[in-house]
Write a protein that holds these residues in place. Sequence first.
Motif, mmCIF file in Angstrom:
data_model
loop_
_atom_site.group_PDB
_atom_site.id
_atom_site.type_symbol
_atom_site.label_atom_id
_atom_site.label_comp_id
_atom_site.label_asym_id
_atom_site.label_seq_id
_atom_site.Cartn_x
_atom_site.Cartn_y
_atom_site.Cartn_z
ATOM 1 N N ALA A 150 0.785 -1.258 -0.460
ATOM 2 C CA ALA A 150 -0.385 0.135 0.061
ATOM 3 C C ALA A 150 1.681 1.150 -0.187
ATOM 4 C CB ALA A 150 -0.900 0.369 1.413
ATOM 5 N N SER A 151 1.706 1.130 0.551
ATOM 6 C CA SER A 151 2.940 2.685 0.500
ATOM 7 C C SER A 151 3.792 2.979 -0.764
ATOM 8 C CB SER A 151 3.541 2.606 1.921
ATOM 9 O OG SER A 151 3.136 2.366 2.644
ATOM 10 N N SER A 152 3.567 1.775 -1.671
ATOM 11 C CA SER A 152 5.272 1.556 -2.525
ATOM 12 C C SER A 152 5.279 2.990 -2.983
ATOM 13 C CB SER A 152 4.601 0.181 -3.571
ATOM 14 O OG SER A 152 5.123 -0.739 -2.431
ATOM 15 N N TRP A 153 4.096 3.328 -3.413
ATOM 16 C CA TRP A 153 3.924 4.731 -4.188
ATOM 17 C C TRP A 153 4.703 5.654 -3.121
ATOM 18 C CZ3 TRP A 153 1.718 9.203 -2.017
ATOM 19 C CH2 TRP A 153 1.203 9.350 -1.297
ATOM 20 N N LEU A 154 5.408 6.124 -1.913
ATOM 21 C CA LEU A 154 5.870 6.442 -1.235
ATOM 22 C C LEU A 154 6.920 6.207 -1.043
ATOM 23 C CD1 LEU A 154 3.659 7.076 1.634
ATOM 24 C CD2 LEU A 154 4.560 8.946 0.455
ATOM 25 N N ILE A 155 7.819 5.530 -1.337
ATOM 26 C CA ILE A 155 9.077 4.569 -1.204
ATOM 27 C C ILE A 155 10.328 4.470 -1.894
ATOM 28 C CG2 ILE A 155 8.267 3.760 0.821
ATOM 29 C CD1 ILE A 155 8.723 0.638 -0.428
ATOM 30 N N THR A 156 8.966 5.258 -3.840
ATOM 31 C CA THR A 156 9.999 4.557 -4.826
ATOM 32 C C THR A 156 10.493 6.291 -5.181
ATOM 33 O OG1 THR A 156 9.722 4.432 -7.110
ATOM 34 C CG2 THR A 156 7.903 5.185 -6.099
ATOM 35 N N LEU A 157 11.633 7.391 -6.149
ATOM 36 C CA LEU A 157 11.693 8.359 -6.272
ATOM 37 C C LEU A 157 10.679 8.363 -7.678
ATOM 38 C CD1 LEU A 157 15.350 7.925 -6.839
ATOM 39 C CD2 LEU A 157 14.223 8.997 -5.664
ATOM 40 N N PRO A 158 10.149 9.738 -7.613
ATOM 41 C CA PRO A 158 9.719 10.035 -8.224
ATOM 42 C C PRO A 158 9.829 9.653 -10.049
ATOM 43 C CG PRO A 158 9.925 11.987 -7.382
ATOM 44 C CD PRO A 158 10.908 10.874 -6.884
ATOM 45 N N LEU A 159 10.526 9.203 -11.154
ATOM 46 C CA LEU A 159 10.218 9.444 -11.760
ATOM 47 C C LEU A 159 10.047 8.998 -13.375
ATOM 48 C CD1 LEU A 159 13.275 6.550 -12.082
ATOM 49 C CD2 LEU A 159 13.961 8.937 -11.390
ATOM 50 N N ILE A 213 8.928 -7.752 -7.947
ATOM 51 C CA ILE A 213 8.089 -8.114 -6.864
ATOM 52 C C ILE A 213 8.041 -7.013 -6.918
ATOM 53 C CG2 ILE A 213 9.212 -9.145 -5.074
ATOM 54 C CD1 ILE A 213 6.549 -10.827 -4.811
ATOM 55 N N SER A 214 9.165 -6.070 -5.973
ATOM 56 C CA SER A 214 8.798 -4.564 -5.729
ATOM 57 C C SER A 214 8.474 -3.820 -6.641
ATOM 58 C CB SER A 214 10.493 -4.218 -5.965
ATOM 59 O OG SER A 214 10.821 -5.064 -4.213
ATOM 60 N N TRP A 215 8.642 -4.096 -8.588
ATOM 61 C CA TRP A 215 8.262 -3.220 -9.254
ATOM 62 C C TRP A 215 7.253 -3.573 -9.608
ATOM 63 C CZ3 TRP A 215 6.001 -5.499 -14.047
ATOM 64 C CH2 TRP A 215 6.596 -4.143 -14.919
ATOM 65 N N ILE A 216 6.503 -4.827 -9.662
ATOM 66 C CA ILE A 216 4.947 -5.623 -9.712
ATOM 67 C C ILE A 216 3.781 -4.591 -8.450
ATOM 68 C CG2 ILE A 216 3.477 -7.146 -10.014
ATOM 69 C CD1 ILE A 216 5.861 -8.964 -10.925
ATOM 70 N N ARG A 217 4.346 -4.714 -7.515
ATOM 71 C CA ARG A 217 3.669 -3.697 -6.142
ATOM 72 C C ARG A 217 3.924 -2.273 -6.448
ATOM 73 N NH1 ARG A 217 6.327 -7.554 -1.329
ATOM 74 N NH2 ARG A 217 3.795 -8.888 -1.505
ATOM 75 N N CYS A 218 4.678 -1.791 -6.600
ATOM 76 C CA CYS A 218 4.621 -0.103 -7.724
ATOM 77 C C CYS A 218 3.709 -0.278 -8.372
ATOM 78 C CB CYS A 218 6.633 0.113 -7.636
ATOM 79 S SG CYS A 218 6.715 1.518 -7.151
ATOM 80 N N ARG A 219 3.777 -0.659 -9.256
ATOM 81 C CA ARG A 219 2.818 -0.272 -10.727
ATOM 82 C C ARG A 219 1.238 -0.891 -10.452
ATOM 83 N NH1 ARG A 219 4.792 -0.956 -16.337
ATOM 84 N NH2 ARG A 219 2.395 -0.482 -16.512
ATOM 85 N N ILE A 220 1.714 -1.852 -9.895
ATOM 86 C CA ILE A 220 0.097 -1.839 -8.859
ATOM 87 C C ILE A 220 -0.563 -0.545 -7.658
ATOM 88 C CG2 ILE A 220 -1.893 -3.146 -7.400
ATOM 89 C CD1 ILE A 220 -0.146 -5.683 -8.923
ATOM 90 N N ALA A 221 0.774 -0.077 -6.946
ATOM 91 C CA ALA A 221 0.199 1.357 -6.179
ATOM 92 C C ALA A 221 0.086 1.952 -7.354
ATOM 93 C CB ALA A 221 1.387 1.022 -4.921
ATOM 94 N N PHE A 222 0.420 2.095 -7.738
ATOM 95 C CA PHE A 222 0.530 3.570 -9.027
ATOM 96 C C PHE A 222 -0.971 3.580 -9.301
ATOM 97 C CE2 PHE A 222 4.686 4.861 -7.951
ATOM 98 C CZ PHE A 222 4.653 6.690 -7.996
ATOM 99 N N SER A 223 -0.791 2.292 -10.030
ATOM 100 C CA SER A 223 -2.548 2.495 -11.060
ATOM 101 C C SER A 223 -3.865 2.569 -10.046
ATOM 102 C CB SER A 223 -2.622 0.475 -11.392
ATOM 103 O OG SER A 223 -1.736 0.854 -12.734
ATOM 104 N N LEU A 224 -4.015 1.686 -8.802
ATOM 105 C CA LEU A 224 -4.432 2.069 -7.892
ATOM 106 C C LEU A 224 -4.916 3.410 -7.657
ATOM 107 C CD1 LEU A 224 -4.430 -1.396 -6.268
ATOM 108 C CD2 LEU A 224 -6.186 -0.337 -8.111
ATOM 109 N N LEU A 225 -3.530 4.153 -6.797
ATOM 110 C CA LEU A 225 -3.756 5.537 -6.374
ATOM 111 C C LEU A 225 -4.333 6.281 -7.304
ATOM 112 C CD1 LEU A 225 -3.236 7.984 -4.763
ATOM 113 C CD2 LEU A 225 -0.651 7.399 -5.428
#
Length: 352
Positions: free
Chosen positions: A98-107, A306-318
């Motif tokens: 749920a927090s993957s969008w917060l811990i990534t660099l905004p690229l 799996i980190s990439w998959i979770r991050c993509r899902i988090a941004f899609s849902l957000l």
Amino acid sequence: WRYRTQAIFPCRSGGLGVIRPKTLISEFETSKEFSAPLTTAILKQERKILDIINAEAELKSSHKKRKRELEKEEVASFNQELSPQLKRAVELASEKGASSWLITLPLEEHGFHLHKAAFRDAVCLRYGWRPQLLPDTCICGASFMTSHAMSCPNGGFLSLRHNEVRDFFGQILNEVCHDVEIEPRLQPLDGECLPGCSANTDQEARLDISARGVWGGRMEKTFFDVRVFHPNCPSYSSFSPESLFRKHEQDKRRQYEQRIIQVEHGSFTPIVFSCTGGASKITTTFIKKIASMLAEKKSSSYSTTISWIRCRIAFSLLRSSIMCLRGCRSKTEAVTDINIPLAVAEARLGRD
């Protein structure tokens, strides 16, 4: 002060991961203490330093473990003082992914970015606060609250939210599986008796995705159906997140599982997400499976994939949640009485 304290907690604990400057000095001193034997060995030009490196790694590991334990105690103690609404929001924000969008660099090149207004809305959605400049009333006549925006069908945003998740998993399955199909049509029923009154018996029934080679052998076909729900609906207020995920999984199973097993001779996997980024247990297992398959095909590490998959899902849902919040639901009247060829001919358009 509660909001400031909440912000300094790690994202995995429902915070924002804001660094506390006063802790940097103690962290620096701890680092110097752990690396002092290795520093001395290097200055003395000693050749046998492998044991020192291993000892330092063990010290760092034990220190990290103690730090995590103290952090959990501090978070648990702090959460006891929160209001029920904020406590639930923190619980949802602490779910895996749920927090993957917060811990990534905004690229921007990888799709991991939000503009400033979207980021403010994302933080408000994370903690259940009302974003600024929202309309008072929805076009359906209801009061425009955040919970209503996440559930109102007007504007088609709920379908877009669902399709974002469906298409993403369809793309990944197309990389690692065979015979992948979006919205496959199920075989018509010819007198089969399906147990349960909620089983889907529609002759035109379709699911979201089908693919071969996910769980069983290469020829076994698995069907998937996606559901994204809003966990903060008023009707869900008395349910825990775990029970909500379990409820929606069971709903999907009652509708399709027996039909898939008896008629299609395949398997069924419900893909259930909350719009806050959490996933059900079977969905988490499915994500781990496809991450393992994709990592093997791409010759990359499992943790990276799996980190990439979770991050993509988090941004899609957000992004889809922000679209539900800010998207325009009003429709202009369609002009259907225009005869374009006649208008062009009579106006002599396109002539020099």
